[in-house]
Write a protein that holds these residues in place. Structure first.
Motif, PDB file in Angstrom:
ATOM      1  N   UNK A 103       0.836  -1.197   0.000  1.00 35.81           N
ATOM      2  CA  UNK A 103       0.000   0.000   0.000  1.00 35.81           C
ATOM      3  C   UNK A 103       0.870   1.245   0.000  1.00 35.81           C
ATOM      4  N   UNK A 104       0.446   2.225  -0.739  1.00 38.08           N
ATOM      5  CA  UNK A 104       1.035   3.561  -0.721  1.00 38.08           C
ATOM      6  C   UNK A 104      -0.111   4.534  -0.542  1.00 38.08           C
ATOM      7  N   UNK A 105       0.163   5.615   0.111  1.00 38.16           N
ATOM      8  CA  UNK A 105      -0.910   6.568   0.350  1.00 38.16           C
ATOM      9  C   UNK A 105      -0.418   7.997   0.346  1.00 38.16           C
ATOM     10  N   UNK A 106      -1.375   8.882   0.227  1.00 38.04           N
ATOM     11  CA  UNK A 106      -1.083  10.315   0.266  1.00 38.04           C
ATOM     12  C   UNK A 106      -2.207  11.018   1.010  1.00 38.04           C
ATOM     13  N   UNK A 113      -1.901  21.672  -3.555  1.00 34.74           N
ATOM     14  CA  UNK A 113      -1.112  20.456  -3.762  1.00 34.74           C
ATOM     15  C   UNK A 113       0.269  20.545  -3.123  1.00 34.74           C
ATOM     16  N   UNK A 114       0.736  21.749  -2.821  1.00 33.80           N
ATOM     17  CA  UNK A 114       2.050  21.898  -2.195  1.00 33.80           C
ATOM     18  C   UNK A 114       2.070  21.348  -0.778  1.00 33.80           C
ATOM     19  N   UNK A 115       0.912  21.164  -0.159  1.00 36.82           N
ATOM     20  CA  UNK A 115       0.841  20.664   1.217  1.00 36.82           C
ATOM     21  C   UNK A 115       0.664  19.146   1.281  1.00 36.82           C
ATOM     22  N   UNK A 116       0.644  18.452   0.139  1.00 37.42           N
ATOM     23  CA  UNK A 116       0.432  17.002   0.121  1.00 37.42           C
ATOM     24  C   UNK A 116       1.529  16.275   0.898  1.00 37.42           C
ATOM     25  N   UNK A 117       1.130  15.182   1.558  1.00 38.55           N
ATOM     26  CA  UNK A 117       2.054  14.383   2.352  1.00 38.55           C
ATOM     27  C   UNK A 117       1.966  12.920   1.934  1.00 38.55           C
ATOM     28  N   UNK A 135       3.562  16.020  10.849  1.00 38.68           N
ATOM     29  CA  UNK A 135       3.232  17.422  10.578  1.00 38.68           C
ATOM     30  C   UNK A 135       1.973  17.562   9.718  1.00 38.68           C
ATOM     31  N   UNK A 136       0.908  16.921  10.163  1.00 37.05           N
ATOM     32  CA  UNK A 136      -0.372  17.001   9.458  1.00 37.05           C
ATOM     33  C   UNK A 136      -1.200  18.110  10.090  1.00 37.05           C
ATOM     34  N   UNK A 137      -1.463  19.140   9.336  1.00 30.94           N
ATOM     35  CA  UNK A 137      -2.248  20.267   9.840  1.00 30.94           C
ATOM     36  C   UNK A 137      -3.713  19.863   9.974  1.00 30.94           C
ATOM     37  N   UNK A 138      -4.424  20.478  10.896  1.00 30.02           N
ATOM     38  CA  UNK A 138      -5.855  20.177  10.995  1.00 30.02           C
ATOM     39  C   UNK A 138      -6.600  20.703   9.775  1.00 30.02           C
ATOM     40  N   UNK A 144      -5.732   9.303  -0.140  1.00 31.09           N
ATOM     41  CA  UNK A 144      -5.628   8.534  -1.379  1.00 31.09           C
ATOM     42  C   UNK A 144      -4.832   7.275  -1.066  1.00 31.09           C
ATOM     43  N   UNK A 145      -5.438   6.112  -1.322  1.00 34.12           N
ATOM     44  CA  UNK A 145      -4.794   4.820  -1.062  1.00 34.12           C
ATOM     45  C   UNK A 145      -4.674   4.043  -2.358  1.00 34.12           C
TER      46      UNK A 145
END
Length: 164
Positions: A103-106, A113-117, A135-138, A144-145
């Motif tokens: 599995x890979x996820x985002x 899109x600049x904030x994607x992790x 560092x996931x902002x609220x 996406x899986x």
């Protein structure tokens, strides 16, 4: 008392007024343009032509995924330190755990899109996969899986989540 006579409007005064007016208008436009460019997240698709060519592949992959009738349950939880933990349980149509998937996820920001992790997953149990993001902002995110087996994408989902 005699009132002072109004000063005549001369050519140099009109010139100064016009230069000042257009200077302010141009200055505001340049400032707004710089702010707009600095906050623009960019294009959604780098090449619409290439995206159109892969459209048929996406349709075939979605039909294959629907035919497999897998049940994939993802839970995400944001911790106090700002990180997020994602847990995935994958089962086949008969309810048996699916092992051996990669599995890979985002976590994607819907507006930027600049904030994607990226989230890397590992199999932590039979049919159970876990991953972390820091560092996931609220706020709102798209989880996406993608699940691959033998180099072929077997599963893909996109779900809107709200993390507090």
């Amino acid at each position: 008392m005699a009132s002072a006579a109004p000063k005549p409007l001369t050519g140099p005064k009109v010139f100064i007024i016009l230069v000042a007016f257009f200077g302010v208008v141009i200055g505001v436009n340049v400032t707004m343009m710089k702010l707009a460019i600095a906050t623009l997240p960019g294009t959604d698709v780098d090449s619409p032509y290439a995206a159109g060519l892969t459209y048929e592949k996406e349709i075939a992959a979605a039909r294959g995924q629907a035919a497999r009738k897998w049940q994939v349950d993802a839970k995400i939880q944001r911790s106090a330190d700002g990180g997020a933990t994602v847990r995935i349980e994958a089962r086949d149509a008969a309810g048996r755990p699916i092992t051996g998937l990669k599995f890979a996820g985002r976590l994607e920001r819907p507006t930027d899109k600049r904030a994607d992790l990226a989230v890397e997953f590992a199999e932590i149990g039979i049919g159970v996969y876990g991953g972390n993001a820091s560092a996931v902002a609220p706020g709102q995110w798209d989880l996406v899986l993608e699940g691959d087996a033998r180099g072929e994408r077997m599963f893909m989902s996109r779900n809107r989540v709200i993390l507090n």
